[in-house]
Design a protein around this motif. Structure first.
Motif, PDB file in Angstrom:
ATOM      1  N   PRO A 338       0.828  -1.211   0.000  1.00 48.11           N
ATOM      2  CA  PRO A 338       0.000   0.000   0.000  1.00 48.11           C
ATOM      3  C   PRO A 338       0.860   1.259   0.000  1.00 48.11           C
ATOM      4  O   PRO A 338       1.979   1.267   0.535  1.00 48.11           O
ATOM      5  N   VAL A 339       0.335   2.295  -0.621  1.00 48.49           N
ATOM      6  CA  VAL A 339       1.042   3.584  -0.677  1.00 48.49           C
ATOM      7  C   VAL A 339       0.429   4.517   0.357  1.00 48.49           C
ATOM      8  O   VAL A 339      -0.780   4.776   0.340  1.00 48.49           O
ATOM      9  N   ARG A 340       1.270   4.997   1.273  1.00 44.17           N
ATOM     10  CA  ARG A 340       0.804   5.977   2.256  1.00 44.17           C
ATOM     11  C   ARG A 340       0.890   7.362   1.629  1.00 44.17           C
ATOM     12  O   ARG A 340       1.901   7.723   1.016  1.00 44.17           O
ATOM     13  N   THR A 341      -0.179   8.126   1.761  1.00 46.14           N
ATOM     14  CA  THR A 341      -0.206   9.460   1.167  1.00 46.14           C
ATOM     15  C   THR A 341      -0.794  10.453   2.143  1.00 46.14           C
ATOM     16  O   THR A 341      -1.621  10.090   2.989  1.00 46.14           O
ATOM     17  N   ARG A 342      -0.319  11.663   2.056  1.00 46.63           N
ATOM     18  CA  ARG A 342      -0.832  12.727   2.917  1.00 46.63           C
ATOM     19  C   ARG A 342      -1.682  13.678   2.078  1.00 46.63           C
ATOM     20  O   ARG A 342      -1.250  14.148   1.027  1.00 46.63           O
ATOM     21  N   LEU A 343      -2.878  13.931   2.566  1.00 46.48           N
ATOM     22  CA  LEU A 343      -3.806  14.853   1.923  1.00 46.48           C
ATOM     23  C   LEU A 343      -3.892  16.109   2.768  1.00 46.48           C
ATOM     24  O   LEU A 343      -4.112  16.038   3.979  1.00 46.48           O
ATOM     25  N   TRP A 344      -3.716  17.260   2.112  1.00 45.88           N
ATOM     26  CA  TRP A 344      -3.713  18.533   2.846  1.00 45.88           C
ATOM     27  C   TRP A 344      -4.963  19.343   2.500  1.00 45.88           C
ATOM     28  O   TRP A 344      -5.412  19.352   1.353  1.00 45.88           O
ATOM     29  N   PHE A 345      -5.478  20.020   3.515  1.00 45.07           N
ATOM     30  CA  PHE A 345      -6.688  20.823   3.371  1.00 45.07           C
ATOM     31  C   PHE A 345      -6.511  22.159   4.081  1.00 45.07           C
ATOM     32  O   PHE A 345      -5.899  22.227   5.158  1.00 45.07           O
ATOM     33  N   THR A 346      -7.032  23.214   3.451  1.00 43.45           N
ATOM     34  CA  THR A 346      -7.144  24.502   4.127  1.00 43.45           C
ATOM     35  C   THR A 346      -8.594  24.663   4.600  1.00 43.45           C
ATOM     36  O   THR A 346      -9.430  23.788   4.365  1.00 43.45           O
ATOM     37  N   ARG A 347      -8.882  25.779   5.199  1.00 48.09           N
ATOM     38  CA  ARG A 347     -10.259  26.046   5.630  1.00 48.09           C
ATOM     39  C   ARG A 347     -11.225  26.087   4.445  1.00 48.09           C
ATOM     40  O   ARG A 347     -12.426  25.907   4.598  1.00 48.09           O
ATOM     41  N   HIS A 348     -10.676  26.294   3.222  1.00 47.41           N
ATOM     42  CA  HIS A 348     -11.530  26.403   2.040  1.00 47.41           C
ATOM     43  C   HIS A 348     -11.732  25.078   1.320  1.00 47.41           C
ATOM     44  O   HIS A 348     -12.738  24.908   0.624  1.00 47.41           O
ATOM     45  N   GLY A 349     -10.770  24.161   1.459  1.00 46.68           N
ATOM     46  CA  GLY A 349     -10.919  22.909   0.746  1.00 46.68           C
ATOM     47  C   GLY A 349      -9.602  22.228   0.477  1.00 46.68           C
ATOM     48  O   GLY A 349      -8.551  22.588   1.038  1.00 46.68           O
ATOM     49  N   PRO A 350      -9.597  21.217  -0.418  1.00 46.13           N
ATOM     50  CA  PRO A 350      -8.391  20.424  -0.680  1.00 46.13           C
ATOM     51  C   PRO A 350      -7.293  21.217  -1.380  1.00 46.13           C
ATOM     52  O   PRO A 350      -7.564  21.996  -2.300  1.00 46.13           O
ATOM     53  N   VAL A 351      -6.071  20.986  -0.931  1.00 48.15           N
ATOM     54  CA  VAL A 351      -4.895  21.613  -1.547  1.00 48.15           C
ATOM     55  C   VAL A 351      -4.510  20.793  -2.772  1.00 48.15           C
ATOM     56  O   VAL A 351      -4.236  19.593  -2.669  1.00 48.15           O
ATOM     57  N   ILE A 352      -4.478  21.438  -3.934  1.00 53.22           N
ATOM     58  CA  ILE A 352      -4.208  20.716  -5.173  1.00 53.22           C
ATOM     59  C   ILE A 352      -2.817  20.999  -5.745  1.00 53.22           C
ATOM     60  O   ILE A 352      -2.377  20.301  -6.659  1.00 53.22           O
ATOM     61  N   ARG A 353      -2.130  22.007  -5.202  1.00 49.95           N
ATOM     62  CA  ARG A 353      -0.782  22.322  -5.710  1.00 49.95           C
ATOM     63  C   ARG A 353      -0.040  23.105  -4.647  1.00 49.95           C
ATOM     64  O   ARG A 353      -0.612  23.976  -3.984  1.00 49.95           O
ATOM     65  N   GLU A 354       1.231  22.778  -4.486  1.00 52.94           N
ATOM     66  CA  GLU A 354       2.093  23.517  -3.575  1.00 52.94           C
ATOM     67  C   GLU A 354       3.325  23.982  -4.333  1.00 52.94           C
ATOM     68  O   GLU A 354       3.878  23.229  -5.142  1.00 52.94           O
ATOM     69  N   CYS A 355       3.738  25.218  -4.091  1.00 55.24           N
ATOM     70  CA  CYS A 355       4.938  25.786  -4.701  1.00 55.24           C
ATOM     71  C   CYS A 355       5.801  26.403  -3.598  1.00 55.24           C
ATOM     72  O   CYS A 355       5.797  27.632  -3.405  1.00 55.24           O
ATOM     73  N   PRO A 356       6.527  25.590  -2.837  1.00 54.18           N
ATOM     74  CA  PRO A 356       7.323  26.130  -1.729  1.00 54.18           C
ATOM     75  C   PRO A 356       8.346  27.168  -2.181  1.00 54.18           C
ATOM     76  O   PRO A 356       8.638  28.116  -1.443  1.00 54.18           O
ATOM     77  N   ASP A 357       8.871  27.013  -3.414  1.00 50.78           N
ATOM     78  CA  ASP A 357       9.868  27.969  -3.902  1.00 50.78           C
ATOM     79  C   ASP A 357       9.270  29.358  -4.111  1.00 50.78           C
ATOM     80  O   ASP A 357       9.985  30.362  -4.056  1.00 50.78           O
TER      81      ASP A 357
END
Length: 774
Positions: A338-357
């Motif tokens: 099985p693949v463990r995955t982390r799902l992130w959410f803000t107060r508005h809904g699911p996070v679909i993209r992150e750009c840390p840079d």
């Protein structure tokens, strides 16, 4: 007669299958009725149901392997994750009990099919054998938690608009897509940095909302339209109301919808619904008829966050940094850990993209992720309505997708009611992404009373076709619904026809549902009247189109030429000419690629028609028309041969539905799919711009349109007509797998019989579901 013992039934249920494959279910209670509906849906569509559930819950990898892990993670981001008690209450009394019964019926058939594997009794559909897995058991909450099979607006438009504004400016965006009402002014929200939005910001959203096995699958927005209308007694030959509905969805194998008749004490409803859901969403119950089209409410927003330099999972909100919520899940994978995955959410809904840079993150707020918003499950509250007032009251609960509901009753009442939750945006309109720092919040939803409705219009008819149908004095600035309405041409054609007569019949309505007059073509053709040319191909083109009436018949040579000309030659020539002013020459082709609509989209021609109607200040239009027409003639010669007498639109434009098993097998390295994975291609008329909608892919294969159609003779219910292509069953071994395909392609219809006496006359097969013996 076929008999099944079904656990959970209190009394026997009869299922009379008519000769068109429509099941008529007769039960002694609603509990038994919906259990039988679930059992019968699984009997006819088990693989389709299993695939629907797996894709929606993020369980494709469990049976198809690791290549689907990304799809599964994306789907899990968009599951309903709220309180289930609140969720069921939002649909009204009895919906959870209905769902429990329906799923109990599915599971009863799943148990039989699993036991049948290898026994040869014929209960396990061949798709499972071909792919090497068994159907899974359901939980009734699956029906409510799965949200990604619906129709969604307008996240993709927001992002496309933002990218065009960022790269080319507002003048070019005006060439990309028409907005309504005319004169709408784009305003970039204060605090929004367009440069921070990556081009692939919607990749995860697209994975969640697009089936991975759909060949050449386009984004669905812009394809999924519909037509519906109601006619008062004063407009019909019989003096009874008529209601017509033909939703436009993907052309699939098996059919997207399923017709059924559900009868128990207190309920006698017939029509179509989603195979994986209980109840009926389009049809009639002997007291009122109802039909829907998309009312394209903007129910989505992309929120852009500034993230904390020290912690990319905290984002600026009002005066501080707010943490995202993390949910960790395991995705089961066939032949792997099985693949463990982390799902992130803000107060508005699911996070679909992150750009840390860039210290940025992006999340989706979607009304359809809230309680009571599972697509079409809300039909449970209105399908038993006994009067127009009861129907409109029940529609107040409707959440998603946004719908134009038309209705008609035997007493002559007709009406229209738009329904769905419209976010209240104060001071902004949802046309572009917004900062997620607290300045752009929804303030609840509009009430039903804040949207217009119509009861018994003076004209004696009312039609919708996804066009801007709010009244001229509607306050768009204060109560925006959307600015991304569909093109008006299907509605205009319906209006022309409906207003011209007062002797309409049900068969006449079928003819209008399959009408292939292209109003855009009729608007373009007069521009050719005064043109002359010595070029042989240009002369051929002029000769073909000048005598043509603009009807995209399958047997028309002129229709083939017009579609190739307008879509592939005239449109890019017009847009390239219009881009020369606002875009530097070095970036002209890049800008053209940005504004050209996908050829697989419905082909909204409003921008091009506006350019053609503008003053010809540089005198280039004549040459542009002739050159592009000559090039189109050459292109059709390549496609259909040198002799125009042998051309026809249907030789190019064809129905060619394909089963998802074929690409799934291909992903497993199996090159030859079973014969039942495809049907023989059939010629089709129309386009995405005609009432008889028939959008198509770059290879001209029809990819969207009305595979289901219905016309209800209100009060003389047995005279109603329907069509559901390619057939009612999803089992390739069934005689009803593709028995309606040729009749559909020929624009036919069959009787949607309702009274028990007519049903008995038309019964081809009888099933009895019996309580399981002790």
């Amino acid at each position: 007669m076929t008999r099944f013992e079904v656990p959970g039934l209190a009394e026997p249920v009869e299922i009379l299958v008519d000769r068109w494959g429509v099941p008529h279910l007769y039960a002694a209670s609603r509990t038994d009725l919906f259990l039988a509906q679930g059992f019968n849906a699984a009997r006819e569509r088990l693989f389709q149901l299993d695939l629907w559930r797996r894709r929606g819950l993020g369980l494709l990898s469990e049976v198809f392997g690791e290549r689907y892990v990304e799809h599964d993670r994306a789907a899990r981001l968009f599951l309903y994750r709220g309180d289930m008690a609140e969720e069921w209450a939002a649909y009204g009394p009895g919906t959870e009990e209905m769902a429990r019964s329906f799923v109990a019926g599915i599971n009863a058939y799943v148990a039989l099919a699993r036991d049948d594997a290898g026994s040869g009794a014929g209960l396990l559909p061949p798709e499972f054998t071909a792919l090497g897995h068994a159907p899974a058991y359901w939980h009734h909450s699956d029906l409510a938690r799965i949200r990604t099979h619906g129709l969604f607006y307008n996240l993709r438009d927001e992002v496309a608009r933002a990218r065009t504004l960022r790269d080319f400016g507002p003048e070019v965006e005006g060439l990309r897509k028409a907005r309504g009402p005319e004169g709408h002014e784009l305003r970039v929200p204060e605090g929004l940095d367009l440069d921070v939005i990556p081009d692939d910001v919607l990749r995860v959203y697209d994975l969640a909302t697009t089936a991975p096995w759909a060949l050449q699958a386009p984004p669905r927005q812009g394809l999924d339209g519909s037509n519906n209308w109601v006619l008062a007694p004063s407009r019909t030959a019989t003096g009874r109301p008529l209601l017509a509905n033909d939703p436009h969805r993907a052309i699939t194998l098996p059919a997207l919808r399923y017709l059924a008749h559900l009868s128990a004490p207190g309920l006698d409803v017939i029509g179509a619904g989603e195979p994986a859901l209980p109840g009926i969403s389009i049809g009639h119950n002997g007291r009122i008829a109802f039909g829907l089209t998309i009312f394209p409410i903007d129910q989505e927003d992309l929120y852009v966050y500034r993230t904390c330099p020290r912690d990319p999972h905290r984002y600026a909100y009002r005066d501080g940094w707010e943490p995202m919520t993390c949910v960790t899940e395991e995705i089961p994978v066939k032949d792997a850990e099985p693949v463990r995955t982390r799902l992130w959410f803000t107060r508005h809904g699911p996070v679909i993209r992150e750009c840390p840079d860039k210290q940025a993150a992006f999340a989706v707020r979607a009304a359809w992720l809230g309680p009571g918003m599972a697509p079409y499950l809300g039909s449970a509250s209105y399908m038993g309505a006994e009067s127009p007032d009861a129907f409109t009251a029940a529609m107040r609960r409707w959440g998603a997708p946004g719908e134009n509901q038309v209705y008609a009753a035997p007493d002559g009442t007709i009406g229209w009611l738009p329904a769905g939750r419209v976010p209240r945006r104060r001071g902004w309109d949802g046309t572009l992404p917004v900062p997620g720092d607290g300045r752009y919040e929804w303030d609840g939803f509009l009430t039903a009373d804040e949207l217009p409705s119509v009861r018994d219009p003076a004209e004696g008819w009312f039609a919708t076709a996804n066009q801007l149908n709010l009244p001229p004095d509607y306050p768009h600035a204060e109560r925006p619904v959307t600015h991304d309405w569909y093109a008006p041409f299907r509605h205009r054609r319906c209006a022309q026809a409906l207003a011209a007569r007062d002797d309409w019949s049900a068969q006449d309505c079928v003819r209008l549902q399959t009408d292939y007059v292209s109003l855009p073509a009729r608007q373009v053709l007069p521009l050719l009247a005064e043109l002359e040319s010595t070029d042989p191909r240009e002369r051929t083109g002029l000769g073909l189109l000048r005598g043509w009436d603009g009807t995209l018949r399958a047997d028309s040579a002129a229709a083939a030429l017009f579609e190739v000309w307008f879509r592939r030659h005239l449109r890019p020539a017009l847009l390239r000419r219009a881009l020369r002013g606002p875009v530097p020459a070095a970036r002209l082709e890049e800008a053209l690629a940005r504004v050209l609509p996908m050829e697989s989209d419905s082909g909204d021609p409003r921008v091009e028609l506006r350019l053609l109607s503008a003053p010809d200040r540089d005198g280039e239009r004549r040459g542009l028309l002739l050159r592009s027409l000559g090039a189109a003639v050459a292109a059709v010669e390549e496609l259909l041969g040198a002799d125009p007498d042998s051309w026809s639109w249907g030789a190019l434009h064809r129905a060619d539905p394909r089963h998802p098993v074929a690409p799934l097998l291909a992903h497993q390295g199996v090159s030859e799919a079973p014969d039942w994975c495809a049907l023989a291609p059939l010629p089709r008329g129309g386009s995405g711009d005609t009432v008889g909608a028939a959008a198509y892919l770059p290879d001209f294969r029809q990819n969207a349109g009305a595979s289901f159609r219905m016309v209800v003779d209100v009060g003389a219910w047995d005279n109603s007509l329907a069509m559901n292509s390619p057939g009612q069953s999803g089992d390739p071994r069934s005689p009803h797998y593709a028995d309606l395909y040729e009749a559909w392609a020929a624009d036919g219809a069959f009787p949607l019989v309702y009274s028990r006496s007519r049903v008995e006359q038309e019964t081809a097969h009888r099933l009895v579901l019996e309580p399981q013996a002790d």
